[in-house]
Structure formats: C-alpha cells, structure tokens
Design a protein around this motif. Structure first.
Motif, PDB file in Angstrom:
ATOM      1  N   ALA A  45       0.774  -0.807   0.050  1.00 24.30           N
ATOM      2  CA  ALA A  45      -0.551   0.395   0.092  1.00 24.30           C
ATOM      3  C   ALA A  45       0.715   0.911   0.081  1.00 24.30           C
ATOM      4  CB  ALA A  45      -0.916  -0.021   0.984  1.00 24.30           C
ATOM      5  N   VAL A  46       1.552   1.016   0.910  1.00 18.71           N
ATOM      6  CA  VAL A  46       2.767   2.618   1.006  1.00 18.71           C
ATOM      7  C   VAL A  46       3.376   2.855  -0.491  1.00 18.71           C
ATOM      8  CG1 VAL A  46       5.222   3.212   1.767  1.00 18.71           C
ATOM      9  CG2 VAL A  46       3.494   2.403   3.497  1.00 18.71           C
ATOM     10  N   GLU A  47       3.952   1.239  -0.899  1.00 21.72           N
ATOM     11  CA  GLU A  47       4.704   1.643  -2.607  1.00 21.72           C
ATOM     12  C   GLU A  47       3.887   2.011  -3.537  1.00 21.72           C
ATOM     13  OE1 GLU A  47       7.977  -0.981  -3.045  1.00 21.72           O
ATOM     14  OE2 GLU A  47       6.982  -2.260  -1.415  1.00 21.72           O
ATOM     15  N   LEU A  48       2.317   1.731  -3.517  1.00 17.10           N
ATOM     16  CA  LEU A  48       1.120   2.168  -4.858  1.00 17.10           C
ATOM     17  C   LEU A  48       1.257   3.107  -4.335  1.00 17.10           C
ATOM     18  CD1 LEU A  48      -0.819   1.066  -6.353  1.00 17.10           C
ATOM     19  CD2 LEU A  48      -2.487   0.939  -5.157  1.00 17.10           C
ATOM     20  N   ILE A  49       0.566   3.999  -3.279  1.00 15.69           N
ATOM     21  CA  ILE A  49       0.195   5.235  -2.708  1.00 15.69           C
ATOM     22  C   ILE A  49       1.091   6.759  -2.553  1.00 15.69           C
ATOM     23  CG2 ILE A  49      -1.122   7.172  -1.587  1.00 15.69           C
ATOM     24  CD1 ILE A  49      -2.381   4.189  -0.382  1.00 15.69           C
ATOM     25  N   PHE A  50       2.317   6.101  -2.064  1.00 18.21           N
ATOM     26  CA  PHE A  50       3.559   6.581  -2.131  1.00 18.21           C
ATOM     27  C   PHE A  50       4.649   5.982  -3.085  1.00 18.21           C
ATOM     28  CE2 PHE A  50       1.098   7.274   1.329  1.00 18.21           C
ATOM     29  CZ  PHE A  50       0.870   8.537   1.407  1.00 18.21           C
ATOM     30  N   PRO A  51       4.657   6.213  -4.266  1.00 17.19           N
ATOM     31  CA  PRO A  51       5.895   5.512  -5.209  1.00 17.19           C
ATOM     32  C   PRO A  51       6.787   6.004  -4.527  1.00 17.19           C
ATOM     33  CG  PRO A  51       5.101   6.278  -6.521  1.00 17.19           C
ATOM     34  CD  PRO A  51       3.632   7.128  -4.864  1.00 17.19           C
TER      35      PRO A  51
END
Length: 219
Positions: A45-51
């Motif tokens: 989720a972190v990588e998807l929302i905050f690449p």
C-alpha cells in the motif's frame, strides 16, 4: 498488459518491499503470520500510494565488499573511541587541525555515505561538505596520532574506496582500479578508445577554510 507491468515496476521494488516488511516486524517486535501478512499489505500500500524513486542502490551492492566495509568501520570506531578515552583520561597533549580531503567520486550518494561514516568515527567531524567539488573539510582530534595531514587524507580516501567497492556502479570504479593498478605496478586498463585511462589528480588544493582559535588548519 505491457503498460501495466511497466507502471507496476516503477512503483514496486522487491528490496523496498522486504525492507518495509522488516520495519513493520520490528515495530511489533515479533514474527507471527498476522504480523507478516499485515506487513506485506502495508508495504504494498505504501509503495502504491507513495511511490519511491528507484536509485538502483541495491542493484549495485556487492556483498563481500559491503561486509568488509562494515567490519573495518566497526574496527575504526572502536580504535578511535579507545584512543579518545585514553587521551581524555591521561591528560596527554594533543593537537587538532582542519584537513581538506578531495574525494574521487562526485556521486551524491557516495559522498553522503562516506561523509557519514567518517563523521561517526570518534575524533573526526565533517565541518563542511562541498558536493560539486567533491570536497570534505574534517576537524581532526589529535591529528598527529592519525599520521598528520597526509595520514588523515589517506584514511579518508581509503574509506571512500571501500564505499565505492561496496555500492558504486561498475563504471564508477575505473579511477579506483587504475590507482590500485599503479600501486601494484600493473598497467591501467584501457578505456573504450583503446587508450589507457588516466586518473584525476588527487594533489591537495589550497584550502580556503580558516582555522578557529582552538585548531590550526592543516594544508
């Protein structure tokens, strides 16, 4: 389908995912199926929302040299800490100085890691860093014990060399390999044109840092 894969590859990284999962596990302080599963979901989720930008850092890591870098760094910290404690407890005289060190590489990452590791060794503080010039100004405690100005410069460049060998891209190692070849008496490796590569001069440049009242500038 190709566009989807390309978009996902710019957002997700195996190394970053594993790192975030590890941080999540450390926060909870235990390893259970629920913690690991929730860590995976949070990491994705972190990588998807905050690449995060892909620096290619992990792709260049060389395990053997990274281990050597860590071992030598810990040894340097212990030796320096013992020496500082000895000087303080015995009251022996010492001389401080400011030394300019011209690094080989201009990479922001390499300079930052080298400066941080030098700064963490007791008795040495990075008082100024000039990224464009690749220059560090070091305040050195008991400079004579470290071999004087040239000893400090040699130790700093050796630290940078270990960092380069551990994490630098292959193309950034040319100058370092040529320097080592010259020391061992071997011919420098030829460049793409077939001519031997030449190394940049590492002769110390005149320093424009002014010493304070408690230290003398080492030129």
């Amino acid at each position: 389908m190709t566009r989807v894969k390309a978009a996902l590859s710019t957002r997700f990284s195996w190394f970053m995912t594993l790192w975030l999962i590890l941080v999540w596990i450390l926060i909870f302080g235990k390893i259970t199926p629920l913690v690991v599963l929730s860590g995976v979901l949070v990491a994705l989720a972190v990588e998807l929302i905050f690449p995060l930008p892909h620096t290619g850092f992990f792709a260049n890591v060389r395990i053997h040299h990274a281990i050597v870098l860590g071992i030598v760094f810990v040894k340097d910290m212990i030796v320096a800490a013992l020496h500082v404690a000895k000087v303080v407890l015995t009251g022996q005289k010492y001389r401080c100085g400011v030394v300019r060190v011209d690094l080989r590489n201009r990479s922001e990452l390499t300079i930052a890691i080298t400066a941080a590791m030098i700064n963490l060794v007791p008795g040495t503080i990075v008082v100024e860093m000039r990224r464009v010039e690749g220059t560090l100004y070091l305040h050195v405690f008991d400079i004579d014990n470290q071999g004087g100005v040239e000893g400090v410069r040699a130790a700093s460049l050796a630290q940078e060399a270990r960092v380069l060998k551990a994490i630098a891209p292959r193309e950034a190692l040319g100058q370092l390999e040529n320097e080592e070849a010259e020391k061992t008496g071997n011919k420098p490796k030829p460049d793409a044109t077939g001519n031997p590569e030449t190394t940049a001069s590492t002769e110390p440049k005149p320093s424009d840092a002014s010493p304070d009242s408690n230290t003398e500038e080492a030129q």
